[in-house]
Design a protein around this motif. Sequence first.
Motif, PDB file in Angstrom:
ATOM      1  N   LYS A   1       0.830  -1.205   0.000  1.00 10.04           N
ATOM      2  CA  LYS A   1       0.000   0.000   0.000  1.00 10.04           C
ATOM      3  C   LYS A   1       0.865   1.256   0.000  1.00 10.04           C
ATOM      4  O   LYS A   1       0.555   2.246  -0.676  1.00 10.04           O
ATOM      5  CB  LYS A   1      -0.943  -0.012   1.208  1.00 10.04           C
ATOM      6  CG  LYS A   1      -2.080  -1.013   1.083  1.00 10.04           C
ATOM      7  CD  LYS A   1      -3.029  -0.941   2.272  1.00 10.04           C
ATOM      8  CE  LYS A   1      -4.206  -1.894   2.089  1.00 10.04           C
ATOM      9  NZ  LYS A   1      -5.154  -1.830   3.234  1.00 10.04           N
TER      10      LYS A   1
ATOM     11  N   ARG B   1     -16.255  11.583   1.631  1.00  7.32           N
ATOM     12  CA  ARG B   1     -15.731  11.356   2.980  1.00  7.32           C
ATOM     13  C   ARG B   1     -16.141  12.465   3.940  1.00  7.32           C
ATOM     14  O   ARG B   1     -16.315  12.223   5.140  1.00  7.32           O
ATOM     15  CB  ARG B   1     -14.210  11.226   2.918  1.00  7.32           C
ATOM     16  CG  ARG B   1     -13.772   9.914   2.265  1.00  7.32           C
ATOM     17  CD  ARG B   1     -12.332   9.930   1.841  1.00  7.32           C
ATOM     18  NE  ARG B   1     -11.989   8.707   1.098  1.00  7.32           N
ATOM     19  CZ  ARG B   1     -10.968   8.587   0.278  1.00  7.32           C
ATOM     20  NH1 ARG B   1     -10.150   9.618   0.084  1.00  7.32           N
ATOM     21  NH2 ARG B   1     -10.737   7.455  -0.353  1.00  7.32           N
TER      22      ARG B   1
ATOM     23  N   SER C   1     -14.248   3.929  -2.908  1.00  8.27           N
ATOM     24  CA  SER C   1     -12.851   3.565  -3.141  1.00  8.27           C
ATOM     25  C   SER C   1     -12.467   3.911  -4.571  1.00  8.27           C
ATOM     26  O   SER C   1     -13.288   4.390  -5.354  1.00  8.27           O
ATOM     27  CB  SER C   1     -12.627   2.072  -2.861  1.00  8.27           C
ATOM     28  OG  SER C   1     -13.416   1.272  -3.735  1.00  8.27           O
TER      29      SER C   1
ATOM     30  N   ASN D   1     -15.232   3.679  -7.150  1.00 11.35           N
ATOM     31  CA  ASN D   1     -16.056   2.494  -6.886  1.00 11.35           C
ATOM     32  C   ASN D   1     -17.050   2.816  -5.772  1.00 11.35           C
ATOM     33  O   ASN D   1     -16.646   3.066  -4.637  1.00 11.35           O
ATOM     34  CB  ASN D   1     -15.197   1.309  -6.447  1.00 11.35           C
ATOM     35  CG  ASN D   1     -13.843   1.223  -7.143  1.00 11.35           C
ATOM     36  OD1 ASN D   1     -12.826   1.224  -6.465  1.00 11.35           O
ATOM     37  ND2 ASN D   1     -13.829   1.182  -8.454  1.00 11.35           N
TER      38      ASN D   1
ATOM     39  N   LEU E   1     -13.978  11.863  -4.119  1.00 12.51           N
ATOM     40  CA  LEU E   1     -13.727  11.063  -2.920  1.00 12.51           C
ATOM     41  C   LEU E   1     -13.723  11.937  -1.670  1.00 12.51           C
ATOM     42  O   LEU E   1     -14.236  11.523  -0.618  1.00 12.51           O
ATOM     43  CB  LEU E   1     -12.397  10.325  -3.063  1.00 12.51           C
ATOM     44  CG  LEU E   1     -12.383   9.177  -4.085  1.00 12.51           C
ATOM     45  CD1 LEU E   1     -10.972   8.635  -4.243  1.00 12.51           C
ATOM     46  CD2 LEU E   1     -13.334   8.071  -3.673  1.00 12.51           C
TER      47      LEU E   1
ATOM     48  N   PHE F   1     -10.173   1.680  -6.678  1.00 11.88           N
ATOM     49  CA  PHE F   1      -9.385   0.579  -7.249  1.00 11.88           C
ATOM     50  C   PHE F   1      -9.636   0.472  -8.765  1.00 11.88           C
ATOM     51  O   PHE F   1     -10.693   0.852  -9.239  1.00 11.88           O
ATOM     52  CB  PHE F   1      -9.768  -0.744  -6.585  1.00 11.88           C
ATOM     53  CG  PHE F   1      -9.465  -0.801  -5.114  1.00 11.88           C
ATOM     54  CD1 PHE F   1      -8.224  -0.445  -4.624  1.00 11.88           C
ATOM     55  CD2 PHE F   1     -10.439  -1.200  -4.217  1.00 11.88           C
ATOM     56  CE1 PHE F   1      -7.950  -0.511  -3.270  1.00 11.88           C
ATOM     57  CE2 PHE F   1     -10.179  -1.264  -2.868  1.00 11.88           C
ATOM     58  CZ  PHE F   1      -8.926  -0.921  -2.391  1.00 11.88           C
ATOM     59  N   TYR F   2      -8.734  -0.064  -9.588  1.00 12.09           N
ATOM     60  CA  TYR F   2      -7.432  -0.649  -9.252  1.00 12.09           C
ATOM     61  C   TYR F   2      -6.363   0.097 -10.016  1.00 12.09           C
ATOM     62  O   TYR F   2      -6.517   0.346 -11.210  1.00 12.09           O
ATOM     63  CB  TYR F   2      -7.406  -2.137  -9.635  1.00 12.09           C
ATOM     64  CG  TYR F   2      -8.048  -3.028  -8.606  1.00 12.09           C
ATOM     65  CD1 TYR F   2      -7.310  -3.489  -7.516  1.00 12.09           C
ATOM     66  CD2 TYR F   2      -9.372  -3.389  -8.696  1.00 12.09           C
ATOM     67  CE1 TYR F   2      -7.888  -4.317  -6.570  1.00 12.09           C
ATOM     68  CE2 TYR F   2      -9.943  -4.206  -7.746  1.00 12.09           C
ATOM     69  CZ  TYR F   2      -9.198  -4.672  -6.679  1.00 12.09           C
ATOM     70  OH  TYR F   2      -9.772  -5.470  -5.732  1.00 12.09           O
TER      71      TYR F   2
ATOM     72  N   PHE G   1     -18.350   6.506   2.381  1.00  9.40           N
ATOM     73  CA  PHE G   1     -17.091   5.968   1.876  1.00  9.40           C
ATOM     74  C   PHE G   1     -17.268   5.410   0.473  1.00  9.40           C
ATOM     75  O   PHE G   1     -18.360   5.002   0.061  1.00  9.40           O
ATOM     76  CB  PHE G   1     -16.513   4.900   2.813  1.00  9.40           C
ATOM     77  CG  PHE G   1     -17.481   3.841   3.253  1.00  9.40           C
ATOM     78  CD1 PHE G   1     -17.606   2.650   2.562  1.00  9.40           C
ATOM     79  CD2 PHE G   1     -18.273   4.037   4.385  1.00  9.40           C
ATOM     80  CE1 PHE G   1     -18.495   1.672   2.972  1.00  9.40           C
ATOM     81  CE2 PHE G   1     -19.164   3.059   4.802  1.00  9.40           C
ATOM     82  CZ  PHE G   1     -19.279   1.875   4.096  1.00  9.40           C
TER      83      PHE G   1
END
Length: 324
Positions: free
Chosen positions: A174, A259, A266, A293, A255, A268-269, A264
């Motif tokens: 990460k 938040r 995400s 996502n 994002l 990815f990827y 929430f």
Amino acid sequence: MIAFEQRASTVLFNLLRSHRREGYFFLPANICPIVPITLAKAGRAFEFVDIDRKTLCMNCDGVVASWTGRRKGRPAGLLYARTYGAVFDASETFSTLKAIDPDALIIDDRCLCPPDFPETPADHVDVALYSTGHVKSVDVGYGGYGVIRDGVPYFRAQRPFDSDSLSAITANYKHSLETRHAFAYRDCDWLDMSLPTEPLAVYRHRVEHELENAIRQKTQINTIYANRLPSAVQLPSVFNSWRFNIAVNDKAAVLAAIRRENLFASGFYDSLAGLFGPGTAPVAENLHRRVVNLFNDRYFSPEQAHKLTDVLIGLERSHPGTLS
């Protein structure tokens, strides 16, 4: 046969160790980092391939060109990952590769797809790989399995497992992604190779029951997203099974707004090309810069989904062009 283990990566490790043909494996650049880490643990080399602009999965023209060119010797196989859990007919791709090299190991990575228990993989596929671990399409807390074609060798390895090693290697990869610094693998006991604590039949019954619940939840929440968000930002529906995916112009702003409302999502990827191995993958990199996502599982309620769409609609009104 079905090989059932604690993790899908355990199945993959056992396959790679059992398949003794020399050569490297092709991986899509936008693969989960645990996959190249598993190959490194198994002592197998790999090469990243960019994704296709339409399918968002491995660019097969690039694979064929590299395979037939044999710049690095004969490949051992490839892992074809279903980006965002997209399920579509890829048999033409697999048949093309098998025609080039019938002995190559073709792994159809369906870890983000809804779990299925067919008697055999699809045509020209040696192994179909599924996962039911944390935040997968069906999450029962652990477990992965491979549907393996007859004749494909599979032998279980027995190695020690250390949860602190898993935590450390997770933190390391990460950090590599966050800082854009190359990841250097150092072997440790991060992979859980212990036997599952329940029989396959019991596990399968539980997974199939949870799949029914997951489908109901995802259908309800996806309907909210699809009806309330601009169609221009929505990825095609085939990509919205694992999560509901949108492509926006300012991912960081989206994002951050989510938040701020104690919700929430995400992103990815990421492309691993240049970080976990050499190469570039401009299509995968561009996709990651834009995709958000949105959750549609049991960790997210329809009320939260409705509130999240309010946030995004309000963000676009106050800052036009943030979404589309």
